[in-house]
Design an enzyme around this catalytic site. Structure first.
Site, short mmCIF file in Angstrom:
data_model
loop_
_atom_site.label_atom_id
_atom_site.label_comp_id
_atom_site.label_asym_id
_atom_site.label_seq_id
_atom_site.Cartn_x
_atom_site.Cartn_y
_atom_site.Cartn_z
CD GLU A 85 61.13 139.45 12.75
OE1 GLU A 85 61.22 140.68 12.81
OE2 GLU A 85 60.70 138.76 13.71
CD GLU B 21 57.82 142.71 11.73
OE1 GLU B 21 58.41 142.98 12.81
OE2 GLU B 21 57.35 141.60 11.47
CE1 TYR C 10 53.98 145.04 19.18
CE2 TYR C 10 54.40 147.10 18.05
CZ TYR C 10 54.80 145.84 18.41
OH TYR C 10 56.03 145.37 17.99
#
Length: 673
Positions: free
Chosen positions: A224, A304, A371
């Site tokens: 990223e 992702e 998560y």
């Protein structure tokens, strides 16, 4: 003429198969709105267009050698010469105890995944400069071997920066010993350190490449990068050269960036396949069109796809609806996209490995990295996993047989702890090398104490009969400081939020400031995140000087058996308030012949750190939440011997001094404090 007829027949059959699949899928997912139907129809059109070509091309490609490549002409991956699409999930070996690696991988395989995505945290392997560790919990090659045994391919993300809500985004804190270093850039000091690290890591990975008989099909370069302010193409070019040198010209290498033009522009580089990432609230057609602007040909890839989200201390616990995840996943798969789900299992930020964010203020990531993923923090299958499995069944054959069950849990009940002593009175044990003296405070990095706690000691320069402000005028406490005078806890200073507190005392009184590193910033422009007292403190108008600075090796002392064995000295604490301030407590758990996963709840305790049998479970902060329990892996516990519990409570323990082992995690909304 014969070849034309065969191709026409193949195309007709494939079109019929996709028509049937579209009809069944739309019925299964109960597509109602015209907008949804139109979106899915557009996706199907793209899916058919891409996959007709891929399937047709595959009929002409036969190879006896193992290979993995990108077919730019036909917009797909090729594995052994045949069109291939991965459905993958992220798993972090650094957040899962090694004895559970196989269990988690098997559950991912049984869900129908054919690949996993794996980060390599540089600081997890080289916490001290020049000292590399690839054994035990750091045995990356054993993890790759287990994945290979399970039947899972690997998408490797070796950084050197990974983000991942991990301490400093995976970069080692010793880089900050160069005070002006520009991380993630062509800065000479940074590039040299990166080159040294990759010269260790990448040769270890080369035998695991799919073409060499292993299971790594592709390798990400950086991570990223378009989100970082530097936008330094020379840095990316240097990384590309290193990766090509160590892994070969034929290895599929890629970049991943957020779904904006700016991020894609600064994060992509010729020769590295550009992929995009996004979650459930994104228009997927627009997102893949953006990928197409930067990568006109090749497979569609969401590297992702967010199944959940992280928690910070003080947040509400993040939850993403399972049906929403499955619905968006289904749409991407209909389009023929390759998808990696982030996370598939998050695991735990054991020890000091949690990261932090700093947008408007510093916010530390909690210990749990659950998560809200398809596999829970403890590796248990969830409703979300079942929904995802039902989607994958529509697109590929999944392994037959039942999903492995959740690991057994047990509620061991209450354990009462006893006080060992406060930190100030235990420095002989916790800092055997003694203090470093300095006119002005030194940072953690200058002390080469990168994680945990450092104690700063000075004396009051004058009598303070009236409350006098202790001030951090330049926001110089990174991240949280616990202040005592002559062993009496007076309060705390906290980065960005509490910059002033009052103290009283007499000239010459000892003032101790225990500073906690709450995790370095892992994302954005502020990852040069020094810890400790990073600027002078003022007492009224006086600058505090003449410091004795103690690096605390708490983990080393506990690993050596302390405090359950050996000498325990304690600085006297006033009888009127014996449980306030940074104090150690100890106790033992008798497991009664059982060693099962459990969760530790510290009801009415405030904030601190917990160790069991020498393992640092991480931080607790009941008062701030949302996390209310700490995950305790069953294999950590002994069935034959008492299990040693050590707690460092930083602010105030309850009078009952009890901790509770329960059989399920608890995440609540933040509380008022």
């Amino acid at each position: 003429m014969l070849m034309m007829m065969l191709r026409w027949t193949l195309n007709r059959d494939v079109k019929h198969q996709h028509h049937v699949r579209w009809r069944r899928t739309s019925q299964k997912f109960n597509v109602k709105s015209s907008r949804e139907a139109a979106d899915m129809a557009a996706g199907v059109a793209l899916f058919v267009a891409v996959n007709l070509v891929c399937l047709s091309a595959g009929g002409n490609l036969v190879s006896g050698e193992r290979s993995f490549s990108i077919d730019y002409k036909n917009n797909c991956f090729l594995k052994d010469g045949k069109p291939f699409r991965y459905i993958s999930g992220s798993i972090h070996y650094s957040r899962i105890p090694p004895y559970y690696w196989k269990d988690r991988l098997l559950k991912m395989y049984m869900t129908g995944l054919n690949a996993i995505q794996v980060y390599v945290p540089w600081n997890f392997h080289e916490a001290v400069e020049g000292v590399n560790n690839f054994t035990g919990a750091q045995d990356l090659e054993r993890f790759l071997h287990l994945a290979n045994q399970t039947g899972l391919l690997v998408i490797l993300r070796p950084g050197p920066y990974i983000c991942a809500e991990w301490e400093m985004g995976g970069l080692p804190a010793w880089l900050l010993q160069k005070p002006n270093i520009i991380l993630r850039s062509a800065d000479t000091d940074y590039v040299q350190a990166v080159s040294n690290w990759l010269a260790v890591l990448l040769p270890k990975m080369k035998p695991w490449l799919y073409s060499n008989g292993g299971n790594i099909i592709s390798v990400q370069v950086e991570n990223e990068y378009g989100s970082y302010f530097a936008c330094d193409y020379n840095y990316l070019r240097h990384l590309r050269t290193l990766f090509r040198f160590f892994l070969g010209e034929d290895t599929v290498m890629f970049t991943t960036d957020g779904n904006t033009d700016k991020e894609m522009k600064c994060g992509t580089l010729e020769g590295l396949y550009a992929t995009v990432d996004f979650g459930t609230d994104t228009d997927i057609t627009k997102a893949f069109r953006r990928q197409r602007r930067f990568e006109p040909r090749g497979p569609l890839v969401n590297s992702e796809f967010y199944t959940g989200w992280l928690d910070h201390w003080g947040d509400r616990h993040a939850v993403v609806d399972a049906q929403k995840v499955s619905r968006v996943l289904q749409k991407m798969l209909v389009m023929g996209a390759n998808v990696n789900m982030y996370m598939f299992e998050g695991g735990t930020n054991f020890g000091y490995w949690n990261g932090a964010d700093h947008d408007t203020r510093f916010r530390s990531v909690v210990t749990s990295y659950d998560y809200d993923a398809p596999l829970s923090e403890a590796g248990d299958p969830t409703e979300k996993l079942s929904a995802i499995r039902d989607v994958i069944k529509q697109f590929r054959d999944i392994p037959s047989g039942p999903m492995p069950p959740a690991t057994p849990k047990f509620a061991y009940g209450f354990v009462t702890l006893k006080k060992v002593g406060n930190v100030s009175g235990l420095l002989d044990t916790l800092s055997p090398s003694g203090p470093v003296t300095s006119l002005h405070p030194l940072t953690f990095e200058e002390m080469k104490q990168y994680y945990g706690y450092v104690l700063y000691r000075t004396t009051l320069p004058r009598d303070l009969s009236e409350p006098t402000p202790l001030i951090s005028p330049l926001n110089g406490v990174h991240d949280r400081a616990y202040v005592s005078v002559n062993g009496v806890f007076r309060g705390l200073l906290e980065r960005d939020t509490v910059l002033v507190m009052n103290v009283t005392g007499q000239q010459g009184d000892t003032m101790d400031i225990l500073v906690e590193n709450m995790g370095r910033v892992n994302f954005g422009s502020k990852i040069n995140d020094h810890k400790g007292l990073v600027s002078n403190l003022f007492l009224g108008k006086d600058v505090l000087t003449d410091w004795k600075i103690y690096s605390l090796d708490i983990d080393g002392a506990i690993a050596g058996g302390w405090p359950h064995s050996g000498r325990r000295t304690s600085f006297p604490v006033p009888h009127r308030d014996p449980s306030v301030g940074p104090v150690f407590y100890m106790g033992t758990l008798q497991p009664n012949g059982l060693a099962r996963d459990t969760f530790l709840k510290l009801t009415e305790w405030t904030k601190g750190q917990v160790w069991i049998n020498g393992m640092n479970l991480g931080r607790y902060w009941q008062a701030r939440g949302p996390q209310q329990t700490l995950y305790v892996p069953g294999p950590l516990l002994s069935t034959a011997l008492p299990n040693n519990i050590t707690v460092l409570e930083l602010e105030g323990a309850p009078a009952h001094r009890r901790v509770l082992f329960v059989d399920r995690p608890q995440f609540n909304v933040k509380k008022s404090k």
